[in-house]
Scaffold this motif. Structure first.
Motif, PDB file in Angstrom:
ATOM      1  N   LEU A 118       0.828  -1.206   0.000  1.00 32.86           N
ATOM      2  CA  LEU A 118       0.000   0.000   0.000  1.00 32.86           C
ATOM      3  C   LEU A 118       0.860   1.252   0.000  1.00 32.86           C
ATOM      4  O   LEU A 118       0.536   2.251  -0.662  1.00 32.86           O
ATOM      5  CB  LEU A 118      -0.931  -0.007   1.212  1.00 32.86           C
ATOM      6  CG  LEU A 118      -2.078  -1.027   1.178  1.00 32.86           C
ATOM      7  CD1 LEU A 118      -2.729  -1.146   2.547  1.00 32.86           C
ATOM      8  CD2 LEU A 118      -3.107  -0.653   0.114  1.00 32.86           C
ATOM      9  N   ALA A 119       1.969   1.221   0.746  1.00 31.11           N
ATOM     10  CA  ALA A 119       2.869   2.378   0.770  1.00 31.11           C
ATOM     11  C   ALA A 119       3.548   2.573  -0.575  1.00 31.11           C
ATOM     12  O   ALA A 119       3.842   3.710  -0.976  1.00 31.11           O
ATOM     13  CB  ALA A 119       3.911   2.184   1.870  1.00 31.11           C
ATOM     14  N   ARG A 120       3.773   1.484  -1.280  1.00 34.16           N
ATOM     15  CA  ARG A 120       4.452   1.546  -2.575  1.00 34.16           C
ATOM     16  C   ARG A 120       3.517   2.021  -3.685  1.00 34.16           C
ATOM     17  O   ARG A 120       3.910   2.814  -4.549  1.00 34.16           O
ATOM     18  CB  ARG A 120       5.001   0.155  -2.910  1.00 34.16           C
ATOM     19  CG  ARG A 120       5.880   0.087  -4.144  1.00 34.16           C
ATOM     20  CD  ARG A 120       6.623  -1.247  -4.177  1.00 34.16           C
ATOM     21  NE  ARG A 120       5.741  -2.390  -4.352  1.00 34.16           N
ATOM     22  CZ  ARG A 120       5.802  -3.503  -3.632  1.00 34.16           C
ATOM     23  NH1 ARG A 120       6.700  -3.622  -2.658  1.00 34.16           N
ATOM     24  NH2 ARG A 120       4.971  -4.503  -3.862  1.00 34.16           N
ATOM     25  N   THR A 121       2.263   1.581  -3.649  1.00 36.09           N
ATOM     26  CA  THR A 121       1.333   1.862  -4.746  1.00 36.09           C
ATOM     27  C   THR A 121       0.413   3.046  -4.464  1.00 36.09           C
ATOM     28  O   THR A 121       0.065   3.784  -5.390  1.00 36.09           O
ATOM     29  CB  THR A 121       0.474   0.627  -5.029  1.00 36.09           C
ATOM     30  OG1 THR A 121      -0.241   0.257  -3.832  1.00 36.09           O
ATOM     31  CG2 THR A 121       1.347  -0.541  -5.473  1.00 36.09           C
ATOM     32  N   ARG A 122      -0.028   3.186  -3.223  1.00 37.99           N
ATOM     33  CA  ARG A 122      -0.908   4.293  -2.791  1.00 37.99           C
ATOM     34  C   ARG A 122      -2.111   4.454  -3.711  1.00 37.99           C
ATOM     35  O   ARG A 122      -2.505   5.568  -4.055  1.00 37.99           O
ATOM     36  CB  ARG A 122      -0.108   5.590  -2.686  1.00 37.99           C
ATOM     37  CG  ARG A 122       1.009   5.502  -1.653  1.00 37.99           C
ATOM     38  CD  ARG A 122       1.814   6.766  -1.510  1.00 37.99           C
ATOM     39  NE  ARG A 122       2.897   6.568  -0.546  1.00 37.99           N
ATOM     40  CZ  ARG A 122       2.972   7.175   0.643  1.00 37.99           C
ATOM     41  NH1 ARG A 122       2.042   8.020   1.023  1.00 37.99           N
ATOM     42  NH2 ARG A 122       3.988   6.925   1.452  1.00 37.99           N
ATOM     43  N   ALA A 123      -2.726   3.343  -4.066  1.00 43.36           N
ATOM     44  CA  ALA A 123      -3.877   3.348  -4.975  1.00 43.36           C
ATOM     45  C   ALA A 123      -5.193   3.359  -4.196  1.00 43.36           C
ATOM     46  O   ALA A 123      -6.106   2.563  -4.464  1.00 43.36           O
ATOM     47  CB  ALA A 123      -3.804   2.143  -5.909  1.00 43.36           C
ATOM     48  N   PHE A 124      -5.283   4.243  -3.211  1.00 44.95           N
ATOM     49  CA  PHE A 124      -6.526   4.382  -2.455  1.00 44.95           C
ATOM     50  C   PHE A 124      -6.704   5.846  -2.086  1.00 44.95           C
ATOM     51  O   PHE A 124      -5.773   6.650  -2.157  1.00 44.95           O
ATOM     52  CB  PHE A 124      -6.523   3.482  -1.213  1.00 44.95           C
ATOM     53  CG  PHE A 124      -5.441   3.805  -0.199  1.00 44.95           C
ATOM     54  CD1 PHE A 124      -5.692   4.658   0.862  1.00 44.95           C
ATOM     55  CD2 PHE A 124      -4.170   3.241  -0.303  1.00 44.95           C
ATOM     56  CE1 PHE A 124      -4.696   4.953   1.800  1.00 44.95           C
ATOM     57  CE2 PHE A 124      -3.170   3.523   0.621  1.00 44.95           C
ATOM     58  CZ  PHE A 124      -3.441   4.380   1.678  1.00 44.95           C
ATOM     59  N   ASN A 125      -7.919   6.183  -1.673  1.00 46.00           N
ATOM     60  CA  ASN A 125      -8.266   7.570  -1.389  1.00 46.00           C
ATOM     61  C   ASN A 125      -8.892   7.640  -0.002  1.00 46.00           C
ATOM     62  O   ASN A 125     -10.070   7.334   0.178  1.00 46.00           O
ATOM     63  CB  ASN A 125      -9.236   8.096  -2.452  1.00 46.00           C
ATOM     64  CG  ASN A 125      -9.490   9.584  -2.319  1.00 46.00           C
ATOM     65  OD1 ASN A 125      -8.632  10.327  -1.858  1.00 46.00           O
ATOM     66  ND2 ASN A 125     -10.679  10.019  -2.716  1.00 46.00           N
ATOM     67  N   GLY A 126      -8.114   8.027   0.990  1.00 47.70           N
ATOM     68  CA  GLY A 126      -8.587   8.060   2.373  1.00 47.70           C
ATOM     69  C   GLY A 126      -7.460   7.672   3.304  1.00 47.70           C
ATOM     70  O   GLY A 126      -6.282   7.859   2.989  1.00 47.70           O
ATOM     71  N   THR A 127      -7.815   7.102   4.452  1.00 47.46           N
ATOM     72  CA  THR A 127      -6.816   6.762   5.471  1.00 47.46           C
ATOM     73  C   THR A 127      -6.969   5.305   5.897  1.00 47.46           C
ATOM     74  O   THR A 127      -8.077   4.854   6.214  1.00 47.46           O
ATOM     75  CB  THR A 127      -6.962   7.670   6.707  1.00 47.46           C
ATOM     76  OG1 THR A 127      -6.762   9.029   6.315  1.00 47.46           O
ATOM     77  CG2 THR A 127      -5.937   7.300   7.773  1.00 47.46           C
ATOM     78  N   VAL A 128      -5.863   4.591   5.900  1.00 47.20           N
ATOM     79  CA  VAL A 128      -5.845   3.224   6.412  1.00 47.20           C
ATOM     80  C   VAL A 128      -5.061   3.209   7.715  1.00 47.20           C
ATOM     81  O   VAL A 128      -3.993   3.818   7.823  1.00 47.20           O
ATOM     82  CB  VAL A 128      -5.250   2.237   5.379  1.00 47.20           C
ATOM     83  CG1 VAL A 128      -3.806   2.570   5.033  1.00 47.20           C
ATOM     84  CG2 VAL A 128      -5.364   0.801   5.879  1.00 47.20           C
ATOM     85  N   ASN A 129      -5.633   2.571   8.725  1.00 47.93           N
ATOM     86  CA  ASN A 129      -5.001   2.413  10.034  1.00 47.93           C
ATOM     87  C   ASN A 129      -4.671   0.944  10.237  1.00 47.93           C
ATOM     88  O   ASN A 129      -5.571   0.095  10.188  1.00 47.93           O
ATOM     89  CB  ASN A 129      -5.947   2.870  11.151  1.00 47.93           C
ATOM     90  CG  ASN A 129      -6.356   4.315  11.023  1.00 47.93           C
ATOM     91  OD1 ASN A 129      -5.666   5.214  11.466  1.00 47.93           O
ATOM     92  ND2 ASN A 129      -7.515   4.544  10.394  1.00 47.93           N
ATOM     93  N   LEU A 130      -3.419   0.641  10.452  1.00 46.77           N
ATOM     94  CA  LEU A 130      -2.986  -0.737  10.687  1.00 46.77           C
ATOM     95  C   LEU A 130      -2.836  -0.935  12.182  1.00 46.77           C
ATOM     96  O   LEU A 130      -2.034  -0.262  12.839  1.00 46.77           O
ATOM     97  CB  LEU A 130      -1.666  -1.001   9.969  1.00 46.77           C
ATOM     98  CG  LEU A 130      -1.614  -0.610   8.490  1.00 46.77           C
ATOM     99  CD1 LEU A 130      -0.260  -0.943   7.898  1.00 46.77           C
ATOM    100  CD2 LEU A 130      -2.728  -1.285   7.699  1.00 46.77           C
ATOM    101  N   ILE A 131      -3.606  -1.865  12.732  1.00 45.71           N
ATOM    102  CA  ILE A 131      -3.642  -2.099  14.173  1.00 45.71           C
ATOM    103  C   ILE A 131      -2.907  -3.400  14.469  1.00 45.71           C
ATOM    104  O   ILE A 131      -3.364  -4.485  14.102  1.00 45.71           O
ATOM    105  CB  ILE A 131      -5.098  -2.204  14.676  1.00 45.71           C
ATOM    106  CG1 ILE A 131      -5.905  -0.978  14.258  1.00 45.71           C
ATOM    107  CG2 ILE A 131      -5.133  -2.403  16.188  1.00 45.71           C
ATOM    108  CD1 ILE A 131      -7.412  -1.187  14.376  1.00 45.71           C
ATOM    109  N   PHE A 132      -1.767  -3.300  15.122  1.00 49.18           N
ATOM    110  CA  PHE A 132      -1.020  -4.480  15.565  1.00 49.18           C
ATOM    111  C   PHE A 132      -1.268  -4.610  17.064  1.00 49.18           C
ATOM    112  O   PHE A 132      -0.665  -3.915  17.877  1.00 49.18           O
ATOM    113  CB  PHE A 132       0.460  -4.327  15.223  1.00 49.18           C
ATOM    114  CG  PHE A 132       0.742  -4.377  13.744  1.00 49.18           C
ATOM    115  CD1 PHE A 132       1.039  -5.577  13.125  1.00 49.18           C
ATOM    116  CD2 PHE A 132       0.685  -3.223  12.977  1.00 49.18           C
ATOM    117  CE1 PHE A 132       1.287  -5.633  11.751  1.00 49.18           C
ATOM    118  CE2 PHE A 132       0.940  -3.271  11.606  1.00 49.18           C
ATOM    119  CZ  PHE A 132       1.232  -4.475  10.991  1.00 49.18           C
TER     120      PHE A 132
END
Length: 385
Positions: A118-132
């Motif tokens: 996702l960081a490489r392509t950034r083909a989305f519009n908005g915010t993604v939160n990754l919860i570990f």
């Protein structure tokens, strides 16, 4: 969408390296300091805004693209188990008595694979939160992160989770709307009597006899109170009393695992545990104290969102690789607490014909890594169009 799966398959060896590192260095609930640091460093290197120490040892990473206002959360768990691993592999645990015998290392590696893509392509519009998330195994990590302001600090419109499952065909994704995993309530009952010498039971009030009767009485809750169409389990996993054969102890402690598949069933079962305990204690003349653990929660998938996720998976993997409705389980998951606050979808990825999770011979199937990572990317790109 097969292009996406092919791209993530090319990253499989990297994901495998991350998983094997975490597998060799397992850390149990709320002790995942090195694991959290390892994950955070990777995410920062890819350009994520990273917060550590959320809910003690949790990590949340944010990435925004475009001008979209929508925000979602993808959750993986990071904790290991206090289980002595018995597999013989080049990535076996190096920590005596601790191991990733539930596959949380695989869950984290899949989410890391999606994060890098996702960081490489950034083909989305908005915010993604990754919860570990830490401490899933003790049903404490989700609550800790929520109390630490997870949804206030990192606003989300929806949250998604995934778990591997042995016994389900490898690589297939399983979706079910509504209740899919049971609530668990871990209670402790302490019976207090009057100790005595074993040769003079008439001078005692024996909590062992009272406890033995209570164990059997508790088994009537499900068999005689819960409808056959519903599901519940009342297990007494520990009975602790005394340490000598010729001494009647003062107290006896019963530790219970109480599971229920619907909120109304949970209420009925817990009330019956209380009333039967009080009646049995009165009948045997012992005192009683019920120590309630953290309130359990049934994991309930948002029906519409789950249908949408299944469609995303079909477009990615093909119709034959998606099962809906999938199975439900009497096991428990603290993802349930997220789904109480946000629309949630939790699915299963089959781990194949392997030992069950928590078994000392269990190991996550690395062939699932690109499948899970691709699903996370597809979910992100779909919900953040």
């Amino acid at each position: 969408m097969d292009t996406l799966l092919n791209a993530l398959s090319a990253d499989q060896e990297q994901m495998k390296a991350w998983r094997h590192h975490m597998h060799r260095h397992p850390e149990v609930a709320f002790d995942e300091h090195n694991t959290a640091r390892y994950i955070a460093e990777l995410l920062r290197g890819w350009g994520y805004e990273v917060a550590e120490g959320v809910g003690k040892t949790g990590v949340v990473a944010r990435l925004s693209c475009g001008d979209g206002k929508k925000s979602i959360g993808l959750r993986a768990d990071t904790d290991a188990l206090a289980v002595q691993e018995m597999i013989d592999s080049d990535h076996k645990s190096t920590i005596e008595g601790k191991s990733h015998t539930c596959g949380h290392d695989g869950h984290s590696a899949m989410l890391l694979g999606a994060a890098q893509y996702l960081a490489r392509t950034r083909a989305f519009n908005g915010t993604v939160n990754l919860i570990f998330q830490p401490a899933e195994e003790i049903m404490g990590g989700a609550v800790a992160m929520i109390r630490d302001g997870l949804f206030e600090r990192f606003p989300m419109d929806a949250v998604f989770g995934m778990h591997n499952m042995p016994g389900l065909e490898r690589g297939k994704l399983h979706f079910t709307g509504g209740p899919i995993m049971a609530a668990v309530d871990n209670w402790e009952i302490v019976l207090t009597g009057k100790g005595s010498h074993g040769s003079m039971p008439e001078k005692s009030i024996d909590p062992v006899v009272a406890g033995a009767s209570l164990v059997m009485a508790l088994q009537t809750i499900v068999s005689r109170n819960v409808a056959a169409k519903d599901s519940a389990v009342v297990s007494v996993g520990a009975f602790l009393a005394g340490d000598a054969g010729n001494v009647i102890p003062q107290t006896a402690t019963l530790r219970l695992s109480i599971r229920s598949s619907a909120p109304e069933t949970r209420k009925l079962v817990l009330e019956k545990v209380k009333s039967i305990t009080a009646a049995q204690a009165s009948a045997f003349g012992v005192g009683h104290e019920i120590r309630e653990g953290a309130p359990g929660a049934v994991l309930v998938n948002d029906p519409d969102q789950t249908l949408e996720c299944a469609d995303v998976a079909r477009a990615l993997l093909g119709e034959e690789q998606v099962v809906m409705p999938g199975p439900t389980f009497m096991g428990s998951e603290d993802f349930a607490y997220y789904a109480q606050q946000k629309p949630g979808t939790y699915c299963f990825i089959g781990n194949g014909d392997t030992p069950m999770v928590h078994h000392p011979m269990y190991d996550f199937d690395d062939r699932n890594l690109p499948v899970g990572a691709a699903y996370w990317v597809a979910v992100t790109e779909h919900f953040l169009k």
